[in-house]
Design a protein around this motif. Structure first.
Motif, mmCIF file in Angstrom:
data_model
loop_
_atom_site.group_PDB
_atom_site.id
_atom_site.type_symbol
_atom_site.label_atom_id
_atom_site.label_comp_id
_atom_site.label_asym_id
_atom_site.label_seq_id
_atom_site.Cartn_x
_atom_site.Cartn_y
_atom_site.Cartn_z
ATOM 1 N N ILE A 200 46.794 148.541 8.121
ATOM 2 C CA ILE A 200 46.432 149.517 9.148
ATOM 3 C C ILE A 200 47.682 150.041 9.844
ATOM 4 O O ILE A 200 47.814 151.255 10.073
ATOM 5 N N ASP A 201 48.610 149.148 10.156
ATOM 6 C CA ASP A 201 49.863 149.555 10.801
ATOM 7 C C ASP A 201 50.635 150.544 9.918
ATOM 8 O O ASP A 201 51.197 151.532 10.413
ATOM 9 N N TYR A 202 50.643 150.263 8.627
ATOM 10 C CA TYR A 202 51.339 151.154 7.689
ATOM 11 C C TYR A 202 50.756 152.567 7.770
ATOM 12 O O TYR A 202 51.491 153.565 7.860
ATOM 13 N N LEU A 203 49.430 152.658 7.752
ATOM 14 C CA LEU A 203 48.767 153.959 7.826
ATOM 15 C C LEU A 203 49.046 154.645 9.165
ATOM 16 O O LEU A 203 49.344 155.845 9.211
ATOM 17 N N ALA A 204 48.950 153.880 10.251
ATOM 18 C CA ALA A 204 49.137 154.441 11.589
ATOM 19 C C ALA A 204 50.560 154.974 11.773
ATOM 20 O O ALA A 204 50.751 156.091 12.288
ATOM 21 N N ILE A 205 51.543 154.214 11.370
ATOM 22 C CA ILE A 205 52.937 154.638 11.545
ATOM 23 C C ILE A 205 53.249 155.846 10.659
ATOM 24 O O ILE A 205 53.958 156.777 11.075
ATOM 25 N N ASP A 206 52.696 155.847 9.460
ATOM 26 C CA ASP A 206 52.868 156.996 8.570
ATOM 27 C C ASP A 206 52.315 158.262 9.221
ATOM 28 O O ASP A 206 52.943 159.335 9.175
ATOM 29 N N MET A 207 51.152 158.151 9.869
ATOM 30 C CA MET A 207 50.548 159.300 10.538
ATOM 31 C C MET A 207 51.329 159.708 11.791
ATOM 32 O O MET A 207 51.446 160.892 12.105
ATOM 33 N N MET A 208 51.868 158.724 12.512
ATOM 34 C CA MET A 208 52.713 159.040 13.676
ATOM 35 C C MET A 208 53.933 159.850 13.247
ATOM 36 O O MET A 208 54.305 160.837 13.890
ATOM 37 N N TYR A 219 47.665 157.311 17.886
ATOM 38 C CA TYR A 219 47.933 156.085 18.645
ATOM 39 C C TYR A 219 47.581 154.878 17.771
ATOM 40 O O TYR A 219 46.492 154.823 17.195
ATOM 41 N N ASN A 220 48.491 153.917 17.698
ATOM 42 C CA ASN A 220 48.170 152.641 17.065
ATOM 43 C C ASN A 220 47.760 151.654 18.153
ATOM 44 O O ASN A 220 48.089 151.842 19.327
ATOM 45 N N THR A 221 47.047 150.604 17.785
ATOM 46 C CA THR A 221 46.576 149.613 18.761
ATOM 47 C C THR A 221 47.331 148.305 18.590
ATOM 48 O O THR A 221 47.498 147.819 17.469
ATOM 49 N N TYR A 222 47.780 147.747 19.708
ATOM 50 C CA TYR A 222 48.582 146.523 19.718
ATOM 51 C C TYR A 222 47.803 145.431 20.441
ATOM 52 O O TYR A 222 47.520 145.544 21.636
ATOM 53 N N GLN A 223 47.443 144.378 19.697
ATOM 54 C CA GLN A 223 46.679 143.261 20.268
ATOM 55 C C GLN A 223 47.665 142.212 20.782
ATOM 56 O O GLN A 223 48.231 141.456 20.001
ATOM 57 N N LEU A 224 47.839 142.179 22.104
ATOM 58 C CA LEU A 224 48.871 141.330 22.688
ATOM 59 C C LEU A 224 48.484 139.869 22.776
ATOM 60 O O LEU A 224 49.263 139.047 23.262
ATOM 61 N N ASP A 239 62.072 152.630 16.306
ATOM 62 C CA ASP A 239 62.027 153.412 15.065
ATOM 63 C C ASP A 239 61.620 154.861 15.344
ATOM 64 O O ASP A 239 62.124 155.793 14.711
ATOM 65 N N GLY A 240 60.703 155.045 16.304
ATOM 66 C CA GLY A 240 60.273 156.387 16.669
ATOM 67 C C GLY A 240 61.414 157.200 17.263
ATOM 68 O O GLY A 240 61.566 158.388 16.965
ATOM 69 N N TYR A 245 60.089 160.908 16.570
ATOM 70 C CA TYR A 245 58.655 161.103 16.779
ATOM 71 C C TYR A 245 58.198 160.187 17.915
ATOM 72 O O TYR A 245 58.790 159.136 18.168
ATOM 73 N N ALA A 246 57.163 160.629 18.618
ATOM 74 C CA ALA A 246 56.645 159.843 19.736
ATOM 75 C C ALA A 246 55.727 158.742 19.207
ATOM 76 O O ALA A 246 55.081 158.897 18.173
ATOM 77 N N VAL A 247 55.675 157.648 19.940
ATOM 78 C CA VAL A 247 54.745 156.565 19.615
ATOM 79 C C VAL A 247 53.568 156.636 20.583
ATOM 80 O O VAL A 247 53.746 156.769 21.794
ATOM 81 N N GLY A 248 52.369 156.587 20.019
ATOM 82 C CA GLY A 248 51.168 156.456 20.829
ATOM 83 C C GLY A 248 50.713 155.007 20.728
ATOM 84 O O GLY A 248 50.625 154.463 19.627
ATOM 85 N N ALA A 249 50.469 154.372 21.868
ATOM 86 C CA ALA A 249 50.129 152.945 21.862
ATOM 87 C C ALA A 249 48.896 152.678 22.721
ATOM 88 O O ALA A 249 48.855 153.076 23.888
ATOM 89 N N LYS A 250 47.913 152.043 22.119
ATOM 90 C CA LYS A 250 46.813 151.498 22.914
ATOM 91 C C LYS A 250 47.057 150.011 23.040
ATOM 92 O O LYS A 250 47.171 149.302 22.035
#
Length: 397
Positions: A200-208, A219-224, A239-240, A245-250
């Motif tokens: 999922i992270d691979y897909l999300a970062i590719d789209m970002m 936005y990718n989601t980060y489970q803390l 990396d962004g 590129y901007a990072v979107g984070a939930k």
């Protein structure tokens, strides 16, 4: 223009202000919520509820109507986007945005994946109509097979058929993110189990990298509650910045703790979950601070039902002179939960959204049961909800 709701404006933000918290609920709705949380607060009933309900449905007992009028009506907006309009409008009266969350779980056919992708794009199309729906959201397992995502994460060789299947999954994710980009509506990709999360992270970062060149759209989601996610978030932002590129984070604590620990124990690997709640809280608050310190590079949604974390973020924004309506900072909670946070924050001028799940009653049941079990597992959460409702019922008398 949204009319101002007739509520008392508090001189200071307080999450104990039940008049503001439940201003959107009529007396009958509030009383129904009281009885619902009374039942949910009994852990035994939450545990036996899913198998009892599934059994009743299998033998044809007419319980769908009961579910629709109780747990479904409280935690869901309806069965369709159109059904959700009254919830969207009611929340908007109090300046709370809606995130339409198509919450059908457990479907596993190509037909269902295609339908879900179309439905997610429909939520994006609905969001373009006005400011009441500021985000969209989807789960990758809604548009692709869990076992395939797991196999990719294990780096196992795919068959020719699976290769084609994987291409279709990527195309569906791409279509959703492209629609969001064209509409200018941010889309959040939900986090899931750790043994498919790398995929999922691979897909999300590719789209970002593709769609976040100007504004944060994906936005990718980060489970803390995972001990590695704070470092992962920091690396993503770094990396962004390098990749422009901007990072979107939930930012969330997490939703699969018991399942994660059980699997790690059974399979003999180190659990990805933090050793205790204190560690989860620390990393969550550190993640929020990191995002606040890097607002030029990251936009974030604080998806939390934790009062301390919300107040810490409020204080941080005030101390740093960040306007409450800064578009890079949002608070978010689930529909029917933590109204004392959502409505008091919006009343104080902050950006707030509610996740509004929807879908056919039977198809949304797995989601509802999972949410009930998650929240009863959080020490004191249900008791806190019930206590606030009781306080407001007494005040209204």
């Amino acid at each position: 223009m949204i009319d101002d709701p007739i509520i008392n404006k508090p001189s200071a933000l307080s999450f104990d202000n039940t008049e503001v918290a439940f201003s959107h609920m009529s007396d009958p709705v509030l009383k129904k919520a009281y009885w619902l949380f009374k039942v949910i607060n009994v852990n035994f009933l939450v545990k036996i509820g899913p198998p009892m309900t599934n059994f009743a449905m299998k033998i044809g007992l007419p319980i769908t109507g009961i579910i629709r009028n109780t747990i479904f009506s409280h935690f869901c907006g309806g069965e369709t986007i159109k059904d959700c309009e009254s919830t969207i409008n009611n929340l908007a009266k109090y300046r709370v945005g809606t995130i339409l969350d198509y919450s059908v779980e457990g479907e596993n056919s190509e037909k269902a994946f295609v339908e879900t992708a179309h439905e997610v794009i429909s939520t994006i199309n609905r969001a373009t109509k006005d400011q009441k729906v500021p985000f969209s959201v989807f789960k990758v397992t809604g548009v692709g097979r869990f076992e395939l995502l797991e196999k990719i994460q294990k780096e196992e060789k795919l068959t020719e058929k699976e290769e084609k299947e994987w291409e279709r999954v990527k195309t569906r994710v791409e279509n959703i993110c492209h629609a969001a980009y064209q509409a200018g509506i941010p889309v959040m990709i939900d986090a899931e189990e750790s043994w498919i999360q790398d995929t999922i992270d691979y897909l999300a970062i590719d789209m970002m990298q593709k769609y976040n060149r100007i504004d944060p759209i994906v936005y990718n989601t980060y489970q803390l509650y995972r001990h590695d996610r704070l470092a992962f978030l920091k690396k993503n932002v770094q990396d962004g910045q390098k990749g422009q590129y901007a990072v979107g984070a939930k930012l969330v604590r997490g939703a699969y703790m018991e399942k994660e620990r059980k699997r790690a124990l059974e399979m003999g690997y180190e659990s990805p979950i933090q050793p205790n709640k204190e560690a989860s809280d620390r990393d969550y608050d550190d993640a929020v601070k990191f995002c606040m310190d890097n607002l030029k590079a990251v936009a974030f949604v604080a998806g939390t039902h934790n009062e301390n974390s919300c107040m810490k973020l409020v204080n941080m924004m005030r101390e740093q002179g960040i306007e409450s309506k800064n578009p890079s900072v949002y608070f978010s909670q689930l529909l029917g939960m933590s109204d004392n946070l959502s409505f008091n924050l919006s009343n104080a001028g902050f950006n707030v959204t509610k996740y509004v799940p929807y879908g056919p009653v039977k198809a949304v049941l797995p989601y509802l049961f999972r949410r009930a079990q998650e929240n009863t597992a959080i020490a004191g959460q249900m008791g806190r909800e019930l206590g606030l409702i009781i306080k407001e019922l007494k005040r209204r008398k």
